[in-house]
Design a protein around this motif. Structure first.
Motif, PDB file in Angstrom:
ATOM      1  N   UNK A  33       0.766  -1.243   0.004  1.00  0.00           N
ATOM      2  CA  UNK A  33       0.035   0.032  -0.021  1.00  0.00           C
ATOM      3  C   UNK A  33       0.677   1.445  -0.043  1.00  0.00           C
ATOM      4  N   UNK A  34       1.780   1.263   0.754  1.00  0.00           N
ATOM      5  CA  UNK A  34       2.693   2.373   0.741  1.00  0.00           C
ATOM      6  C   UNK A  34       3.459   2.675  -0.269  1.00  0.00           C
ATOM      7  N   UNK A  35       4.005   1.583  -1.020  1.00  0.00           N
ATOM      8  CA  UNK A  35       4.702   1.823  -2.389  1.00  0.00           C
ATOM      9  C   UNK A  35       3.847   2.150  -3.192  1.00  0.00           C
ATOM     10  N   UNK A  36       2.526   1.847  -3.539  1.00  0.00           N
ATOM     11  CA  UNK A  36       1.768   2.186  -4.657  1.00  0.00           C
ATOM     12  C   UNK A  36       1.257   3.581  -4.209  1.00  0.00           C
ATOM     13  N   UNK A  37       1.404   4.143  -3.012  1.00  0.00           N
ATOM     14  CA  UNK A  37       1.331   5.601  -2.890  1.00  0.00           C
ATOM     15  C   UNK A  37       2.395   6.393  -3.517  1.00  0.00           C
ATOM     16  N   UNK A  38       3.624   5.885  -3.160  1.00  0.00           N
ATOM     17  CA  UNK A  38       4.888   6.470  -3.685  1.00  0.00           C
ATOM     18  C   UNK A  38       4.973   6.571  -5.265  1.00  0.00           C
ATOM     19  N   UNK A  39       4.518   5.515  -5.698  1.00  0.00           N
ATOM     20  CA  UNK A  39       4.204   5.801  -7.378  1.00  0.00           C
ATOM     21  C   UNK A  39       3.311   6.573  -7.814  1.00  0.00           C
ATOM     22  N   UNK A  40       2.158   6.439  -7.212  1.00  0.00           N
ATOM     23  CA  UNK A  40       1.126   7.548  -7.742  1.00  0.00           C
ATOM     24  C   UNK A  40       1.449   8.890  -7.465  1.00  0.00           C
ATOM     25  N   UNK A  41       2.319   9.324  -6.329  1.00  0.00           N
ATOM     26  CA  UNK A  41       2.777  10.540  -6.101  1.00  0.00           C
ATOM     27  C   UNK A  41       3.840  10.933  -7.143  1.00  0.00           C
ATOM     28  N   UNK A  42       4.648  10.012  -7.586  1.00  0.00           N
ATOM     29  CA  UNK A  42       5.810  10.425  -8.485  1.00  0.00           C
ATOM     30  C   UNK A  42       4.999  10.595  -9.779  1.00  0.00           C
ATOM     31  N   UNK A  43       4.004   9.810 -10.132  1.00  0.00           N
ATOM     32  CA  UNK A  43       3.669  10.084 -11.513  1.00  0.00           C
ATOM     33  C   UNK A  43       2.736  11.221 -11.522  1.00  0.00           C
ATOM     34  N   UNK A  44       2.118  11.483 -10.317  1.00  0.00           N
ATOM     35  CA  UNK A  44       1.115  12.767 -10.454  1.00  0.00           C
ATOM     36  C   UNK A  44       1.896  14.015 -10.428  1.00  0.00           C
ATOM     37  N   UNK A  45       3.236  13.876  -9.837  1.00  0.00           N
ATOM     38  CA  UNK A  45       3.826  15.216  -9.634  1.00  0.00           C
ATOM     39  C   UNK A  45       4.690  15.577 -10.974  1.00  0.00           C
ATOM     40  N   UNK A  46       4.779  14.623 -11.986  1.00  0.00           N
ATOM     41  CA  UNK A  46       5.207  14.702 -13.298  1.00  0.00           C
ATOM     42  C   UNK A  46       4.612  14.652 -14.410  1.00  0.00           C
ATOM     43  N   UNK A  47       3.596  15.173 -14.763  1.00  0.00           N
ATOM     44  CA  UNK A  47       2.767  14.685 -15.925  1.00  0.00           C
ATOM     45  C   UNK A  47       3.223  14.867 -17.345  1.00  0.00           C
ATOM     46  N   UNK A  48       4.406  15.681 -17.232  1.00  0.00           N
ATOM     47  CA  UNK A  48       5.096  15.674 -18.468  1.00  0.00           C
ATOM     48  C   UNK A  48       5.918  14.501 -18.960  1.00  0.00           C
ATOM     49  N   UNK A  49       6.421  13.913 -17.968  1.00  0.00           N
ATOM     50  CA  UNK A  49       7.374  12.873 -17.981  1.00  0.00           C
ATOM     51  C   UNK A  49       5.920  11.501 -18.262  1.00  0.00           C
ATOM     52  N   UNK A  50       5.242  11.631 -17.287  1.00  0.00           N
ATOM     53  CA  UNK A  50       4.357  10.434 -17.084  1.00  0.00           C
ATOM     54  C   UNK A  50       2.810  10.768 -17.841  1.00  0.00           C
ATOM     55  N   UNK A  51       3.208  10.869 -19.324  1.00  0.00           N
ATOM     56  CA  UNK A  51       1.951  11.285 -20.263  1.00  0.00           C
ATOM     57  C   UNK A  51       1.289  10.115 -20.445  1.00  0.00           C
ATOM     58  N   UNK A  52       0.103  10.277 -21.159  1.00  0.00           N
ATOM     59  CA  UNK A  52      -0.778   9.335 -21.300  1.00  0.00           C
ATOM     60  C   UNK A  52       0.038   8.431 -22.322  1.00  0.00           C
ATOM     61  N   UNK A  53       0.828   8.709 -23.440  1.00  0.00           N
ATOM     62  CA  UNK A  53       1.727   7.823 -24.390  1.00  0.00           C
ATOM     63  C   UNK A  53       2.573   7.126 -23.718  1.00  0.00           C
ATOM     64  N   UNK A  54       3.093   7.454 -22.279  1.00  0.00           N
ATOM     65  CA  UNK A  54       3.968   6.877 -21.656  1.00  0.00           C
ATOM     66  C   UNK A  54       3.311   5.773 -20.942  1.00  0.00           C
TER      67      UNK A  54
END
Length: 208
Positions: A33-54
């Motif tokens: 649960x904790x690591x899923x939160x870490x990943x969601x936070x990382x992805x949400x914080x960089x929508x440029x890198x983590x785009x829909x295409x990516x």
């Protein structure tokens, strides 16, 4: 280097990747649960890198998806967790005996190891002996100047090859399944998904 490489089995509950990472990084098999939160936070914080295409889906949708304990992790999640912990993650694939290294380009000074059987991730550790308790496990290894982890790397590769010879993997491209509803045979994950989408049938049994 005394000891042997052992496979520490992680429960099959759709969170095996995260709990395997929790074990090799923190000796904790309940960190999903904790690591899923870490990943969601990382992805949400960089929508440029983590785009829909990516990501294969819109950023916001992906963040909600990865927080669902039923969803599996893969390469995207491993690369984010390598950066989060500041360690390389080596994922050994039993079927191909290939090793995918995450975080390699950052040249981190330590590495951990996972093993993957086509559907499931477990942790790899160095243990004084095959039956030694888990508290004696070493799971973090120093990366040498040649970018290997020394003799441990060879032991890990040998371990993976033994598992490969035992066919301790699921060939998701070629395994044969039978639909439990209409008894039709399908080959591989792709055909199973297509059949499920076409018919709504989701009850498959593996058969040989």
């Amino acid at each position: 280097m005394e000891g042997t490489v052992v496979r520490r089995v992680i429960p099959s509950d759709n969170s095996c990747l995260f709990n395997a990472i929790g074990y090799v990084m923190d000796h904790d098999k309940h960190k999903a649960p904790e690591l899923r939160q870490v990943i969601a936070a990382a992805v949400a914080s960089d929508p440029g890198k983590y785009s829909e295409a990516f990501l294969g889906k819109p950023n916001e949708e992906y963040c909600a998806w990865i927080l669902d304990s039923e969803k599996w992790g893969g390469a995207i999640e491993l690369s984010i967790l390598a950066d989060y912990y500041g360690r390389e993650i080596a994922a050994h694939d039993i079927q191909t005996s290939r090793c995918d290294l995450y975080g390699q380009e950052k040249r981190y000074s330590e590495r951990v190891m996972l093993i993957y059987d086509g559907l499931h991730y477990d942790a790899l550790a160095m243990s004084p002996s095959e039956d030694a308790p888990e508290e004696f496990d070493q799971t973090v290894f120093v990366v040498q100047k040649d970018r290997t982890i020394g003799p441990v790397e060879r032991l890990a590769l040998n371990f993976v090859r033994v598992q490969q010879r035992k066919r301790s993997y699921t060939d998701t491209a070629n395994f044969t399944l039978r639909c439990g509803v209409c008894q039709i045979g399908v080959i591989g994950q792709k055909e199973a998904v297509e059949h499920a989408q076409a018919t709504g049938h989701v009850n498959f049994q593996e058969y040989r």
